[in-house]
Design a protein around this motif. Structure first.
Motif, PDB file in Angstrom:
ATOM      1  N   ILE A 174       2.706  13.500   3.394  1.00  0.00           N
ATOM      2  CA  ILE A 174       1.687  12.457   3.230  1.00  0.00           C
ATOM      3  C   ILE A 174       0.755  12.410   4.456  1.00  0.00           C
ATOM      4  O   ILE A 174      -0.463  12.250   4.312  1.00  0.00           O
ATOM      5  N   ASP A 175       1.312  12.611   5.661  1.00  0.00           N
ATOM      6  CA  ASP A 175       0.457  12.589   6.863  1.00  0.00           C
ATOM      7  C   ASP A 175      -0.566  13.715   6.808  1.00  0.00           C
ATOM      8  O   ASP A 175      -1.755  13.504   7.073  1.00  0.00           O
TER       9      ASP A 175
ATOM     10  N   ILE B 290       4.996   2.850  -0.861  1.00  0.00           N
ATOM     11  CA  ILE B 290       6.391   2.695  -1.275  1.00  0.00           C
ATOM     12  C   ILE B 290       7.107   3.999  -0.967  1.00  0.00           C
ATOM     13  O   ILE B 290       6.689   5.062  -1.417  1.00  0.00           O
TER      14      ILE B 290
ATOM     15  N   GLY C  21      -7.948  10.559   1.031  1.00  0.00           N
ATOM     16  CA  GLY C  21      -6.970  10.569  -0.047  1.00  0.00           C
ATOM     17  C   GLY C  21      -5.702   9.832   0.368  1.00  0.00           C
ATOM     18  O   GLY C  21      -5.567   9.381   1.510  1.00  0.00           O
TER      19      GLY C  21
ATOM     20  N   GLY D  47       1.605   6.160  -2.642  1.00  0.00           N
ATOM     21  CA  GLY D  47       0.503   5.350  -2.130  1.00  0.00           C
ATOM     22  C   GLY D  47       0.051   4.434  -3.255  1.00  0.00           C
ATOM     23  O   GLY D  47      -0.102   4.878  -4.387  1.00  0.00           O
TER      24      GLY D  47
ATOM     25  N   PHE E  54       7.332   9.370  -1.758  1.00  0.00           N
ATOM     26  CA  PHE E  54       6.373   8.439  -1.171  1.00  0.00           C
ATOM     27  C   PHE E  54       5.307   8.169  -2.224  1.00  0.00           C
ATOM     28  O   PHE E  54       4.810   9.102  -2.872  1.00  0.00           O
TER      29      PHE E  54
ATOM     30  N   LEU F 251       8.364   4.613   5.254  1.00  0.00           N
ATOM     31  CA  LEU F 251       9.228   5.798   5.344  1.00  0.00           C
ATOM     32  C   LEU F 251      10.333   5.671   6.389  1.00  0.00           C
ATOM     33  O   LEU F 251      11.501   5.908   6.076  1.00  0.00           O
TER      34      LEU F 251
ATOM     35  N   LEU G 226      -1.526  15.473   4.108  1.00  0.00           N
ATOM     36  CA  LEU G 226      -2.425  15.249   2.958  1.00  0.00           C
ATOM     37  C   LEU G 226      -3.608  14.383   3.391  1.00  0.00           C
ATOM     38  O   LEU G 226      -4.760  14.684   3.091  1.00  0.00           O
ATOM     39  N   LYS G 227      -3.311  13.324   4.117  1.00  0.00           N
ATOM     40  CA  LYS G 227      -4.374  12.399   4.538  1.00  0.00           C
ATOM     41  C   LYS G 227      -5.366  13.058   5.496  1.00  0.00           C
ATOM     42  O   LYS G 227      -6.502  12.610   5.608  1.00  0.00           O
ATOM     43  N   HIS G 228      -4.939  14.072   6.215  1.00  0.00           N
ATOM     44  CA  HIS G 228      -5.840  14.738   7.147  1.00  0.00           C
ATOM     45  C   HIS G 228      -6.683  15.821   6.503  1.00  0.00           C
ATOM     46  O   HIS G 228      -7.842  15.990   6.853  1.00  0.00           O
ATOM     47  N   VAL G 229      -6.105  16.578   5.595  1.00  0.00           N
ATOM     48  CA  VAL G 229      -6.810  17.779   5.138  1.00  0.00           C
ATOM     49  C   VAL G 229      -7.128  17.863   3.646  1.00  0.00           C
ATOM     50  O   VAL G 229      -7.994  18.655   3.257  1.00  0.00           O
ATOM     51  N   ALA G 230      -6.451  17.080   2.800  1.00  0.00           N
ATOM     52  CA  ALA G 230      -6.718  17.248   1.361  1.00  0.00           C
ATOM     53  C   ALA G 230      -8.119  16.730   1.031  1.00  0.00           C
ATOM     54  O   ALA G 230      -8.468  15.600   1.365  1.00  0.00           O
TER      55      ALA G 230
ATOM     56  N   TYR H 220     -10.916  25.642   5.078  1.00  0.00           N
ATOM     57  CA  TYR H 220     -11.795  25.119   6.119  1.00  0.00           C
ATOM     58  C   TYR H 220     -12.212  26.256   7.048  1.00  0.00           C
ATOM     59  O   TYR H 220     -11.392  27.117   7.386  1.00  0.00           O
TER      60      TYR H 220
ATOM     61  N   CYS I 173       8.900  14.616   3.649  1.00  0.00           N
ATOM     62  CA  CYS I 173       8.045  13.764   2.809  1.00  0.00           C
ATOM     63  C   CYS I 173       6.988  13.068   3.682  1.00  0.00           C
ATOM     64  O   CYS I 173       5.803  13.001   3.330  1.00  0.00           O
ATOM     65  N   GLN I 174       7.430  12.576   4.830  1.00  0.00           N
ATOM     66  CA  GLN I 174       6.490  11.952   5.779  1.00  0.00           C
ATOM     67  C   GLN I 174       5.412  12.958   6.210  1.00  0.00           C
ATOM     68  O   GLN I 174       4.224  12.636   6.255  1.00  0.00           O
TER      69      GLN I 174
ATOM     70  N   ARG J 254     -17.040  18.495   7.325  1.00  0.00           N
ATOM     71  CA  ARG J 254     -16.475  19.827   7.510  1.00  0.00           C
ATOM     72  C   ARG J 254     -16.984  20.710   6.374  1.00  0.00           C
ATOM     73  O   ARG J 254     -17.443  20.211   5.348  1.00  0.00           O
TER      74      ARG J 254
ATOM     75  N   ARG K 294       1.582   3.067   5.447  1.00  0.00           N
ATOM     76  CA  ARG K 294       2.628   4.063   5.269  1.00  0.00           C
ATOM     77  C   ARG K 294       3.510   4.257   6.493  1.00  0.00           C
ATOM     78  O   ARG K 294       4.626   4.771   6.387  1.00  0.00           O
TER      79      ARG K 294
ATOM     80  N   GLY L 264       0.811  -1.212   0.000  1.00  0.00           N
ATOM     81  CA  GLY L 264       0.000   0.000   0.000  1.00  0.00           C
ATOM     82  C   GLY L 264       0.845   1.263   0.000  1.00  0.00           C
ATOM     83  O   GLY L 264       0.334   2.354  -0.215  1.00  0.00           O
TER      84      GLY L 264
END
Lengths: 140, 81, 140, 81
Positions: C110-111, A26, D80, C31, C29, A103, C113-117, D59, C106-107, D52, A99, A24
């Motif tokens: 991605i972290d 890389i 995402g 996904g 990174f 990393l 992005l997963k919360h707010v994108a 936001y 980079c970490q 939200r 993930r 899931g």
């Protein structure tokens, strides 16, 4: 896949090498040859390796990483010979289901590689050349 | 006994050779080998004291006992990546 | 480069987007869409985005990352539409002069992005379909 | 006043519409808009309370005052990556 090669390397080839069912995430790391180092203009860089031991050490580092994180596959390619400026000298890829593993395991691989892999970089700059990390390097 | 010795990087350049067969007394350790190496590298600033030694592709310390046909590698400070 | 695209994405294209003079490290990174999730066999995955806001949010996350690490360039590509299993849904690349900066940045990307994108994943599995993360998802 | 509303993911599917123009009293806040939305989403398990709201791609919280022509987006839990 752990190898030392005398040719151009890409992130896509290491990331393809770690693909498999259930992956899931890389993470990859590429070391790129810089045109300046410690304020001096670099003209070219050459890498030398003890290839058999480098591969054995990378396998050992990967084994340790597998004990620390839930890793699927790990691939490392290190280029030797002259590496033109701005090109990739080392490419690492780590795959995992989630993930949180890929990393930090990738970070561990590059950190340990730099400590133990028998690979050497010689820098040619304006006015001289030096093996990076050697005592001779301190003189500059 | 005879061992095969590999030199890399700055050590290879200073000695002008990449590999050679090296004759040691039976029972010699890596430390004995290192003494001879330091003499050969002399006073130039290679820093013989900072090199590590690997036997058969594993890092070993100076007490490691050498055996006939071992592959002994002289590893100056590494700088891969 | 921050974009939402309806096509295949590769690590090499994001890593090329962050290359520039002085770069010594590139962390990436990816996904990857998994064939199983929480024990159920996934048949296909579809992503939907609010593209203009997704790009704005990624630029904002990148600004925060620049404040935390010595970063040269950041690139993020997120794929939308159907993403075949085993293919890349998101690719992130971060370049820096030294390796200590690229990987943690980079970490972080991605972290966050997963919360707010504003991007959503719909999973089609044997016997149903669900928007991942929604309350409806809890029922399964 | 009129605002443009965008729906995504599970909310878009449940409402059967991706965008619409929405009429609100002058001075209405995001909270006022959310009350109307909750009623429309009803008792199905979309979880209107967990969505939200973004206005003009940022936001905002429920006290945020809406203005004519704002782009109001209803953001269900994101997934995402």
């Amino acid at each position: 896949m752990f190898d030392v090669v005398d040719r151009k390397i890409t992130l896509d080839e290491v990331s393809e090498a770690v693909a498999e069912s259930g992956v899931g995430a890389i993470a990859t790391f590429a070391g790129v040859t810089r045109d300046t180092n410690r304020g001096r203009r670099v003209l070219k860089l050459e890498y030398e390796a003890y290839p058999e031991m480098a591969v054995a050490q990378l396998e050992k580092i990967a084994e340790i990483a597998r004990g620390k994180w839930e890793v699927k596959k790990i691939a490392v390619l290190h280029r030797i010979g002259e590496v033109p400026l701005g090109e990739t000298s080392v490419a690492i890829a780590v795959s995992s289901a989630h993930r949180a593993d890929a990393l930090p395991a990738c970070q561990f691989m590059i950190d340990e590689l730099k400590h133990v892999a028998p690979i050497w970089k010689k820098e040619y700059f304006e006015g001289g050349e030096v093996w990076i990390g050697s005592l001779a390097d301190c003189a500059h | 006994m005879k061992v095969r010795v590999l030199y890399f990087g700055i050590v290879r350049e200073r000695l002008g050779v990449g590999s050679e067969v090296y004759e040691l007394e039976d029972g010699a350790t890596v430390g004995d080998f290192q003494c001879g190496l330091t003499v050969r590298l002399g006073n130039d600033n290679v820093g013989a004291g900072t090199v590590r030694v690997a036997v058969n592709r594993e890092y070993v310390d100076s007490s490691y006992p050498l055996s006939e046909n071992d592959e002994v590698a002289v590893i100056p400070p590494v700088s891969g990546g």
